[in-house]
Design a protein around this motif. Structure first.
Motif, PDB file in Angstrom:
ATOM      1  N   ALA A 355       0.853  -1.192   0.000  1.00  0.00           N
ATOM      2  CA  ALA A 355       0.000   0.000   0.000  1.00  0.00           C
ATOM      3  C   ALA A 355       0.887   1.238   0.000  1.00  0.00           C
ATOM      4  CB  ALA A 355      -0.910  -0.005   1.230  1.00  0.00           C
ATOM      5  N   ARG A 356       0.309   2.373  -0.399  1.00  0.00           N
ATOM      6  CA  ARG A 356       1.063   3.612  -0.401  1.00  0.00           C
ATOM      7  C   ARG A 356       1.151   4.178   1.008  1.00  0.00           C
ATOM      8  NH1 ARG A 356      -3.288   7.952  -2.915  1.00  0.00           N
ATOM      9  NH2 ARG A 356      -4.958   7.560  -1.393  1.00  0.00           N
ATOM     10  N   CYS A 357       2.091   5.120   1.205  1.00  0.00           N
ATOM     11  CA  CYS A 357       2.291   5.732   2.511  1.00  0.00           C
ATOM     12  C   CYS A 357       1.199   6.774   2.758  1.00  0.00           C
ATOM     13  CB  CYS A 357       3.672   6.387   2.584  1.00  0.00           C
ATOM     14  SG  CYS A 357       4.018   7.129   4.188  1.00  0.00           S
ATOM     15  N   ASN A 360       2.695  10.392   2.547  1.00  0.00           N
ATOM     16  CA  ASN A 360       3.264  10.823   1.269  1.00  0.00           C
ATOM     17  C   ASN A 360       2.271  10.755   0.116  1.00  0.00           C
ATOM     18  OD1 ASN A 360       5.704  11.192   2.557  1.00  0.00           O
ATOM     19  ND2 ASN A 360       6.470   9.131   2.050  1.00  0.00           N
ATOM     20  N   ARG A 361       1.021  10.549   0.414  1.00  0.00           N
ATOM     21  CA  ARG A 361       0.037  10.475  -0.660  1.00  0.00           C
ATOM     22  C   ARG A 361      -0.202  11.878  -1.244  1.00  0.00           C
ATOM     23  NH1 ARG A 361      -2.698  11.048   4.075  1.00  0.00           N
ATOM     24  NH2 ARG A 361      -4.612  12.314   4.034  1.00  0.00           N
ATOM     25  N   PHE A 362      -0.861  11.937  -2.415  1.00  0.00           N
ATOM     26  CA  PHE A 362      -1.081  13.218  -3.093  1.00  0.00           C
ATOM     27  C   PHE A 362      -2.022  14.113  -2.302  1.00  0.00           C
ATOM     28  CE2 PHE A 362       0.152  10.260  -6.470  1.00  0.00           C
ATOM     29  CZ  PHE A 362       1.174  10.967  -7.062  1.00  0.00           C
ATOM     30  N   SER A 363      -2.992  13.536  -1.646  1.00  0.00           N
ATOM     31  CA  SER A 363      -3.963  14.333  -0.903  1.00  0.00           C
ATOM     32  C   SER A 363      -3.523  14.632   0.526  1.00  0.00           C
ATOM     33  CB  SER A 363      -5.309  13.599  -0.864  1.00  0.00           C
ATOM     34  OG  SER A 363      -5.147  12.322  -0.246  1.00  0.00           O
ATOM     35  N   ALA A 364      -2.299  14.269   0.888  1.00  0.00           N
ATOM     36  CA  ALA A 364      -1.832  14.531   2.238  1.00  0.00           C
ATOM     37  C   ALA A 364      -1.614  16.019   2.455  1.00  0.00           C
ATOM     38  CB  ALA A 364      -0.536  13.770   2.501  1.00  0.00           C
TER      39      ALA A 364
END
Length: 485
Positions: A355-357, A360-364
């Protein structure tokens, strides 16, 4: 005859060759003939035996059994022997042949035994050197052969021997110390030693009379103990080896307590059995989850959950629906927990899951850089230290907590630069009241208040300004300016 005399008591094996050694398990020995002994006398008299240093046994009447013996004689001697044999009878010839065969067989048996003995000695004692007269004979060393076990050097072997000898002496000393009752065995008559039990440092021993008295006391105590056990436990059988011994029954004696009759005893047993059955039924009723244990295959019973009076049960479809609802609620709860607590790690047993972090995701949300974060942390640390210093300054009564035992400090109130306090005097309540009034007057006098005016209220609640006379109902206002009025 001269040649025969010269060969008397000698062996043909005096030759240096080893041709007559062990051959095929047998060892041939040369034979010597005694001079002046005829064949007739040898058949009738005793047999001469010669024993040499090499344990070789030779019989004097075996000249014909050994073909290797060659005797040279003169022509006269040959003629005499022929005349002797011609005069003999056939019976004597047969006896001589049988005797010679027996002697030869005996010699072969002894030779075989001697050869086997030599082989056994050579096998059991390889350390003994091999004796041979043949210079061409050779053989490898038993201890230096390629397959020989590794040998220690002389120094190491001597050290090992010394260590083993010391260990043996220590073992002997330890055993002698641990077992003083063992007798000392020695072969030297000059050795002597003191008695272990009679030495000066031996513990004090009691006299024989005291020991006997102690034994009698212990025997009496043991007998009293046995009597007490027999009295307290009459149910224990009496063991005796004397058939003439007899005794009355403990329960039927005259002083025995009264016992109930058989009918009452049976009735009591039945009541106890009924109570036990009722207890078992109550346990089965209160704990239906406990399985029924029975060894009688003919017994059967109805189902507790399928009986007519059982509470209504939901259908299988409704139960499955409820299970699905509970599973969905559990999954939603897990999602809510994961959303509210992103710091909790994700646990999974599937290595293919990824899974992504979360951070660090784009919507973070935007996060500050490391430099600003470090600077903020330093500022907060400084503020925390200043706060602690301020608290310590304002509250000196709070104890200092430290985990370093090497730190120490002086008392704030007992330091050399601390203010000295004057001794307090006792003050009465009247002095306290007068002091309060004096302090209030001083404060009012030194307040530098603005001009004050008195206002008199009329009956119509109108203020009359400029009145000179003041009544008891007038009010003096301090600290209020005209604009406020």
């Amino acid at each position: 005859m001269n040649n025969i005399n010269n060969h008397e008591g000698s062996f043909a094996s005096a030759n240096t060759s080893n041709v007559n050694d062990v051959i095929g398990g047998r060892k041939t020995q040369p034979i010597a003939i005694a001079a002046g002994v005829s064949l007739e006398s040898r058949t009738e008299g005793a047999v001469l035996v010669s024993v040499k240093s090499d344990d070789a046994i030779v019989f004097s009447d075996e000249a014909e059994s050994v073909p290797s013996l060659e005797l040279e004689s003169d022509d006269e001697e040959t003629e005499d022997e022929e005349s002797v044999w011609s005069d003999g009878d056939e019976e004597e010839d047969e006896e001589d042949a049988e005797l010679e065969e027996g002697l030869a067989e005996r010699l072969r048996i002894l030779a075989d035994a001697r050869a086997l003995k030599n082989l056994a000695v050579a096998f059991l004692h390889p350390e003994q050197p091999v004796l041979t007269t043949d210079g061409a004979s050779k053989g490898r060393n038993f201890f230096n052969r390629p397959s020989a076990p590794e040998q220690l050097e002389d120094e190491e072997a001597d050290e090992v021997a010394d260590i083993m000898e010391d260990m043996a002496k220590l073992k002997k000393a330890a055993r002698a110390y641990m077992h003083p009752e063992d007798k000392v065995v020695t072969e030297d008559a000059t050795l002597f030693g003191r008695n272990y039990y009679g030495r000066a440092s031996a513990p004090e021993m009691e006299d024989a009379s005291d020991a006997l008295e102690a034994a009698r006391i212990l025997a009496d105590a043991r007998a009293l103990k046995q009597s007490a056990v027999d009295y307290m436990h009459p149910e224990v059988g009496v063991k005796t080896t004397d058939g003439a011994c007899f005794a009355r029954c403990y329960f039927n004696r005259f002083s025995a307590p009264e016992t109930e009759e058989d009918e009452f005893a049976d009735e009591r047993a039945e009541i106890l059995a009924d109570a036990l059955a009722l207890k078992k039924a109550a346990v089965d009723y209160l704990h239906p989850e406990i399985g029924v244990t029975c060894v009688d295959p003919t017994l059967f019973g109805r189902n507790y959950y399928g009986r007519a009076s059982a509470p209504e049960m939901e259908d299988a479809s409704d139960a499955l629906e409820a299970a699905r609802i509970l599973a969905d609620a559990r999954a939603l709860k897990q999602s809510a927990v994961d959303y509210m607590h992103p710091e909790v790690g994700v646990k999974t047993t599937d290595g293919a899951c990824f899974a992504r972090c979360y951070f660090n995701r784009f919507s973070a949300p935007e996060t500050e850089e490391d430099e600003f974060a470090d600077e903020r942390a330093e500022i907060l640390a400084d503020a925390l230290a200043l706060k602690k210093a301020a608290v310590d300054y304002l509250h000196p009564e709070i104890g200092v907590t430290c985990v370093d035992p090497t730190l120490f400090g002086r008392n704030y109130f007992n330091r050399y630069s601390a203010f000295s306090e004057a001794p307090k005097k006792e003050v009465t309540p009247e002095q306290v009241a007068s002091g309060d009034l004096a302090s209030l007057a001083a404060k009012v006098k030194g307040a530098n208040l603005p001009s004050t005016k008195s206002a008199k209220l009329s009956s119509a609640d109108n203020v009359v300004w400029g009145a000179a006379k003041k009544s008891a109902s007038s009010v003096n206002l301090f600290g209020l300016s005209e604009e406020v009025m």
